[in-house]
Motif scaffolding. Sequence first.
Motif, PDB file in Angstrom:
ATOM      1  N   SER A  63       0.881  -1.046   0.066  1.00  0.00           N
ATOM      2  CA  SER A  63      -0.041  -0.007  -0.054  1.00  0.00           C
ATOM      3  C   SER A  63       0.896   1.196   0.049  1.00  0.00           C
ATOM      4  CB  SER A  63      -0.933   0.064   1.180  1.00  0.00           C
ATOM      5  OG  SER A  63      -0.100  -0.039   2.385  1.00  0.00           O
ATOM      6  N   CYS A  64       0.278   2.367  -0.466  1.00  0.00           N
ATOM      7  CA  CYS A  64       1.247   3.694  -0.725  1.00  0.00           C
ATOM      8  C   CYS A  64       1.004   4.426   0.621  1.00  0.00           C
ATOM      9  CB  CYS A  64       0.268   4.444  -1.544  1.00  0.00           C
ATOM     10  SG  CYS A  64       1.312   6.137  -1.864  1.00  0.00           S
ATOM     11  N   PRO A  65       2.263   4.453   1.331  1.00  0.00           N
ATOM     12  CA  PRO A  65       2.401   5.092   2.449  1.00  0.00           C
ATOM     13  C   PRO A  65       2.064   6.633   2.534  1.00  0.00           C
ATOM     14  CG  PRO A  65       4.620   4.899   1.641  1.00  0.00           C
ATOM     15  CD  PRO A  65       3.708   4.439   0.685  1.00  0.00           C
ATOM     16  N   ALA A  66       2.114   7.340   1.466  1.00  0.00           N
ATOM     17  CA  ALA A  66       1.644   8.861   1.459  1.00  0.00           C
ATOM     18  C   ALA A  66      -0.102   8.775   1.651  1.00  0.00           C
ATOM     19  CB  ALA A  66       1.906   9.442   0.475  1.00  0.00           C
ATOM     20  N   CYS A  67      -0.570   7.717   0.874  1.00  0.00           N
ATOM     21  CA  CYS A  67      -2.064   7.633   1.024  1.00  0.00           C
ATOM     22  C   CYS A  67      -2.638   7.190   2.064  1.00  0.00           C
ATOM     23  CB  CYS A  67      -2.450   6.987  -0.436  1.00  0.00           C
ATOM     24  SG  CYS A  67      -2.346   7.616  -2.020  1.00  0.00           S
ATOM     25  N   ASP A  73       4.646  12.109  14.101  1.00  0.00           N
ATOM     26  CA  ASP A  73       6.230  12.153  14.308  1.00  0.00           C
ATOM     27  C   ASP A  73       6.936  12.349  13.104  1.00  0.00           C
ATOM     28  OD1 ASP A  73       5.706   9.459  13.507  1.00  0.00           O
ATOM     29  OD2 ASP A  73       7.044   8.679  15.037  1.00  0.00           O
ATOM     30  N   ARG A  74       6.507  12.210  11.674  1.00  0.00           N
ATOM     31  CA  ARG A  74       7.042  12.239  10.615  1.00  0.00           C
ATOM     32  C   ARG A  74       6.651  13.595  10.066  1.00  0.00           C
ATOM     33  NH1 ARG A  74       7.420   7.451   6.613  1.00  0.00           N
ATOM     34  NH2 ARG A  74       8.741   9.358   5.679  1.00  0.00           N
ATOM     35  N   LEU A  75       5.622  14.175  10.543  1.00  0.00           N
ATOM     36  CA  LEU A  75       5.468  15.383   9.505  1.00  0.00           C
ATOM     37  C   LEU A  75       6.318  16.806   9.999  1.00  0.00           C
ATOM     38  CD1 LEU A  75       1.596  15.886   9.200  1.00  0.00           C
ATOM     39  CD2 LEU A  75       3.307  15.585   7.305  1.00  0.00           C
ATOM     40  N   VAL A  76       6.815  17.210   9.045  1.00  0.00           N
ATOM     41  CA  VAL A  76       7.493  18.472   9.328  1.00  0.00           C
ATOM     42  C   VAL A  76       6.843  19.984   8.940  1.00  0.00           C
ATOM     43  CG1 VAL A  76       9.912  19.677   8.737  1.00  0.00           C
ATOM     44  CG2 VAL A  76       9.676  17.372   8.592  1.00  0.00           C
ATOM     45  N   TRP A  77       6.063  19.725   7.980  1.00  0.00           N
ATOM     46  CA  TRP A  77       5.138  20.862   7.347  1.00  0.00           C
ATOM     47  C   TRP A  77       4.376  20.706   6.345  1.00  0.00           C
ATOM     48  CZ3 TRP A  77       4.727  22.243   2.263  1.00  0.00           C
ATOM     49  CH2 TRP A  77       4.207  23.498   1.975  1.00  0.00           C
ATOM     50  N   TRP A  82       0.551  19.469  -0.261  1.00  0.00           N
ATOM     51  CA  TRP A  82       1.957  19.020  -0.301  1.00  0.00           C
ATOM     52  C   TRP A  82       2.432  19.017   1.468  1.00  0.00           C
ATOM     53  CZ3 TRP A  82       4.343  18.296  -4.560  1.00  0.00           C
ATOM     54  CH2 TRP A  82       3.727  19.248  -5.836  1.00  0.00           C
ATOM     55  N   GLN A  83       3.037  17.451   1.767  1.00  0.00           N
ATOM     56  CA  GLN A  83       3.497  17.234   2.876  1.00  0.00           C
ATOM     57  C   GLN A  83       5.052  17.133   2.970  1.00  0.00           C
ATOM     58  OE1 GLN A  83       0.770  13.806   3.065  1.00  0.00           O
ATOM     59  NE2 GLN A  83       0.158  14.798   5.300  1.00  0.00           N
ATOM     60  N   LEU A  84       5.757  17.657   3.654  1.00  0.00           N
ATOM     61  CA  LEU A  84       7.172  17.554   4.090  1.00  0.00           C
ATOM     62  C   LEU A  84       7.210  16.814   5.390  1.00  0.00           C
ATOM     63  CD1 LEU A  84       9.919  18.377   3.102  1.00  0.00           C
ATOM     64  CD2 LEU A  84       9.800  20.138   4.845  1.00  0.00           C
ATOM     65  N   THR A  85       8.057  15.633   4.944  1.00  0.00           N
ATOM     66  CA  THR A  85       8.372  14.560   6.089  1.00  0.00           C
ATOM     67  C   THR A  85       9.911  14.305   6.324  1.00  0.00           C
ATOM     68  OG1 THR A  85       8.169  12.518   4.525  1.00  0.00           O
ATOM     69  CG2 THR A  85       6.090  13.210   5.294  1.00  0.00           C
ATOM     70  N   VAL A  86       9.939  13.303   7.438  1.00  0.00           N
ATOM     71  CA  VAL A  86      11.080  13.017   7.964  1.00  0.00           C
ATOM     72  C   VAL A  86      11.179  11.813   8.320  1.00  0.00           C
ATOM     73  CG1 VAL A  86      11.025  14.232   9.886  1.00  0.00           C
ATOM     74  CG2 VAL A  86      13.246  13.906   9.001  1.00  0.00           C
ATOM     75  N   TRP A 100       6.244  15.564  -0.721  1.00  0.00           N
ATOM     76  CA  TRP A 100       5.270  14.501  -1.258  1.00  0.00           C
ATOM     77  C   TRP A 100       4.097  15.353  -1.747  1.00  0.00           C
ATOM     78  CZ3 TRP A 100       5.575   9.001  -0.649  1.00  0.00           C
ATOM     79  CH2 TRP A 100       6.797   8.590  -0.032  1.00  0.00           C
ATOM     80  N   SER A 101       3.376  15.135  -2.843  1.00  0.00           N
ATOM     81  CA  SER A 101       2.272  15.578  -3.335  1.00  0.00           C
ATOM     82  C   SER A 101       1.152  14.914  -2.257  1.00  0.00           C
ATOM     83  CB  SER A 101       2.002  15.588  -4.626  1.00  0.00           C
ATOM     84  OG  SER A 101       1.915  14.042  -5.111  1.00  0.00           O
ATOM     85  N   ARG A 102      -0.146  15.472  -2.125  1.00  0.00           N
ATOM     86  CA  ARG A 102      -1.316  14.788  -1.321  1.00  0.00           C
ATOM     87  C   ARG A 102      -1.901  13.973  -2.283  1.00  0.00           C
ATOM     88  NH1 ARG A 102      -2.543  16.382   4.029  1.00  0.00           N
ATOM     89  NH2 ARG A 102      -1.775  18.272   4.487  1.00  0.00           N
ATOM     90  N   GLU A 103      -2.037  14.540  -3.478  1.00  0.00           N
ATOM     91  CA  GLU A 103      -2.816  13.682  -4.662  1.00  0.00           C
ATOM     92  C   GLU A 103      -1.565  12.726  -5.083  1.00  0.00           C
ATOM     93  OE1 GLU A 103      -4.803  14.611  -8.900  1.00  0.00           O
ATOM     94  OE2 GLU A 103      -4.278  16.149  -7.500  1.00  0.00           O
ATOM     95  N   HIS A 104      -2.262  11.469  -5.346  1.00  0.00           N
ATOM     96  CA  HIS A 104      -1.581  10.326  -5.833  1.00  0.00           C
ATOM     97  C   HIS A 104      -1.233  10.392  -7.275  1.00  0.00           C
ATOM     98  CE1 HIS A 104      -0.036   5.983  -5.107  1.00  0.00           C
ATOM     99  NE2 HIS A 104       0.261   6.361  -6.413  1.00  0.00           N
ATOM    100  N   LEU A 105      -0.070  11.196  -7.625  1.00  0.00           N
ATOM    101  CA  LEU A 105       0.691  11.404  -8.937  1.00  0.00           C
ATOM    102  C   LEU A 105       1.844  10.615  -9.026  1.00  0.00           C
ATOM    103  CD1 LEU A 105      -0.088  15.216  -8.832  1.00  0.00           C
ATOM    104  CD2 LEU A 105      -1.349  13.394 -10.159  1.00  0.00           C
TER     105      LEU A 105
END
Length: 204
Positions: A63-67, A73-77, A82-86, A100-105
Amino acid sequence: MPEPAADFHARVLAAAVDGRLPAPAMSQWDIFPWEAVDGAVVPKVLDAPGAEAPRAGEEGGRSCPACAGFTADRLVWEDEHWQLTVEPRPSGLPLVLTLWSREHLDTGDLDDDQAGEFGRIANRLVRIVQGLPHVGRVHVNRWGDGCSHFHVWFVARPEGFAQIKGSYAVEWDDILPPVDEDVWRADLHTVATKLANWGGHARA
Ligand SMILES: [Zn+2]
């Protein structure tokens, strides 16, 4: 609270035996291209080609981790698109971030507005991270062989180390002992709050 290059070096040597760090897990991966033969490091024999394995988010893949949604604890902004993770814990390089884009592209699927947003965020992000006092440069990488969801890596290498350059910085990220967590969290907070000056929400 920067970590000067001399302190970085001393910390790495303290974690090493006779100056040398242990081989990271990636040296056991199938895709690791080198092996030792008769005491020499040589390229592996290239296997015969086969079918491409499905990536995360594709039929037959995991499964897609972003979806599925990132844990707090992974979200930065983040903003509307858009989502910026660590990763939840620090690694060997000062900062390794993923946008990451929020939309699955997939890369190449963004429309002009999405591509424009990505370019503006990426440009700001590199400027912010490169402005951290112990960061020498930020590399921007798109690999895309593991996950089908649009995501781009921002890899900050430390300043002053002639060996930690180019794509090899990514390998050093797994070789070097993790950076100090307090320094890392302070850097994440700086990045998140500065990026939020243009919109979106700081989460670190
Ligand atoms: Zn997805």
